[in-house]
Motif scaffolding. Sequence first.
Motif, PDB file in Angstrom:
ATOM      1  N   THR A 160      -3.708 -14.741   8.745  1.00 49.05           N
ATOM      2  CA  THR A 160      -4.999 -15.146   9.298  1.00 49.05           C
ATOM      3  C   THR A 160      -5.949 -15.500   8.166  1.00 49.05           C
ATOM      4  N   VAL A 161      -6.451 -16.728   8.186  1.00 52.04           N
ATOM      5  CA  VAL A 161      -7.409 -17.203   7.186  1.00 52.04           C
ATOM      6  C   VAL A 161      -8.489 -17.993   7.911  1.00 52.04           C
ATOM      7  N   LEU A 184      -0.332 -11.278  -4.201  1.00 49.57           N
ATOM      8  CA  LEU A 184      -1.749 -10.914  -4.179  1.00 49.57           C
ATOM      9  C   LEU A 184      -1.873  -9.434  -3.875  1.00 49.57           C
ATOM     10  N   ALA A 185      -2.946  -8.835  -4.357  1.00 49.45           N
ATOM     11  CA  ALA A 185      -3.178  -7.420  -4.068  1.00 49.45           C
ATOM     12  C   ALA A 185      -3.333  -7.204  -2.569  1.00 49.45           C
ATOM     13  N   ALA A 186      -4.027  -8.136  -1.897  1.00 45.55           N
ATOM     14  CA  ALA A 186      -4.201  -8.066  -0.442  1.00 45.55           C
ATOM     15  C   ALA A 186      -4.636  -9.436   0.049  1.00 45.55           C
ATOM     16  N   ASN A 187      -4.184  -9.780   1.235  1.00 47.88           N
ATOM     17  CA  ASN A 187      -4.612 -11.035   1.845  1.00 47.88           C
ATOM     18  C   ASN A 187      -6.040 -10.906   2.358  1.00 47.88           C
ATOM     19  N   THR A 188      -6.833 -11.943   2.149  1.00 46.27           N
ATOM     20  CA  THR A 188      -8.179 -12.013   2.705  1.00 46.27           C
ATOM     21  C   THR A 188      -8.295 -13.289   3.525  1.00 46.27           C
ATOM     22  N   LEU A 189      -9.466 -13.504   4.137  1.00 43.18           N
ATOM     23  CA  LEU A 189      -9.676 -14.706   4.932  1.00 43.18           C
ATOM     24  C   LEU A 189      -9.790 -15.951   4.068  1.00 43.18           C
ATOM     25  N   ASP A 190     -10.029 -15.784   2.772  1.00 42.52           N
ATOM     26  CA  ASP A 190     -10.166 -16.930   1.878  1.00 42.52           C
ATOM     27  C   ASP A 190      -8.978 -17.109   0.929  1.00 42.52           C
ATOM     28  N   ARG A 191      -8.132 -16.093   0.807  1.00 45.47           N
ATOM     29  CA  ARG A 191      -6.956 -16.176  -0.067  1.00 45.47           C
ATOM     30  C   ARG A 191      -5.832 -15.405   0.596  1.00 45.47           C
TER      31      ARG A 191
END
Length: 439
Positions: free
Chosen positions: A6-7, A18-25
């Motif tokens: 989900t982005v 990545l350390a954790a998925n975010t909405l921008d990465r």
Amino acid sequence: MTTNVTVREYARLTTAPLAANTLDRAQVSATAFEWLCSLNAELRPSGSSLLQVEDRRWLRLDNYVGVVETPCGTRVEILPKHDDGTCDVSKSRELLRRMIAGAMDLPVREVGETALQRFDSPLTEWVIAQFLSALDHLVKRGVRSDYVRVEAEERHLRGQLDAVRQMRQPLGRQHFFQIRHDIFLPDRAENRLLKQAVELVCQQTQNPTSWRLAQELRVLLQDVPRSANVAEDFKRWRTDRLMAHYQAVKPWCELVLSRQMPVSVVGRWHGISLLFPMEKLFERYVAARLQRGLVAGARLTTQASRQSLCEHDGATMFQLRPDLLIEHAGQRWVLDTKWKLVDGGNKAGAYGLSQADFYQLYAYGQKYLAGKGEMALIYPRRPAFLHPLPAFRFSADLSLWVLPFDLESGRLVDGAMTSFPLRIDPGDVGFTIPSVAIH
């Protein structure tokens, strides 16, 4: 196994850890990364750009929202970016569903706002649930059948004897009858499309409730064959009085079979992908809400194409197409929608407005309004843009408003400040009474 990512708009996807998925990465698999790049390469010649490739490990999404599924099982959900701050995924999903339903005039079957908030699932599951609900309602009212002409060879005479074929019977087979007759069957274009959509839903849904209902409906439609030509069957979809109860399920069937999408990739594999250009979705949503708020006798036209910028060698050139044109009592108003973020407190930075947009509206004002009247640029409302900006004057007779549109309520904020032919009742669904006067 499906992997959900989900982005939001303009997010960056990578194959690097990545350390954790975010909405921008967010991280996606190498196969999903390559598939998205190849899909973008195929769409680019048609003028659509799904993403921008930055290097071999990073790509940046464009302003499309919705869901795209890859053959390797990665489902990328893209939500609207309507603010620079933190994004609530549940509220963004709710907003996207509301905008799609409003923009496409979809008949949403839900109990109320509580049901809408409780259904916190990706867009495809929401579309599937709405389709199944509409189809279940249709089946309970009765599936329409039609007479199908059958030509057969049988031992008993029934229907109409085909005299020509009968006379051509060879010796030894004259005891068989060549007949033609009609059978009342559910094998008709509408049902074939619904059957194909249900089978696709059975394969794709991950919601247990939707899967059970889809299997039940699939059994009820077991006598109906799948559509052999989806495009041709949609052309044959009847809209007469006897088929009125089919109208509620048609737009959802079109969404499941990806026929209403500006970008459809369903033909590439057996998934469901729903992608909407956010600019167009915002434009259609605003148009649908404004249409409901006009006074009696006013008319709204989308993408009007009556004027051109200039003439050359006896022909017009550079057609001018404003997003919205309102006409009432001999007057006209031009409105354009922009899916951009405006900062109402940044006057030194021109509020984040584009000079090119003002040139465009100035041309509209000269050609459609003859240099006299009011126009508007409509942007999404946000904490930094809660109320209209003071009017911009091109001349003493031509002015431009920059107005916020509340996405949550579907209202044009302070529309009564303009001369637009809008209803401004306190209970009106499309507009609010002005709360702040700008001098």
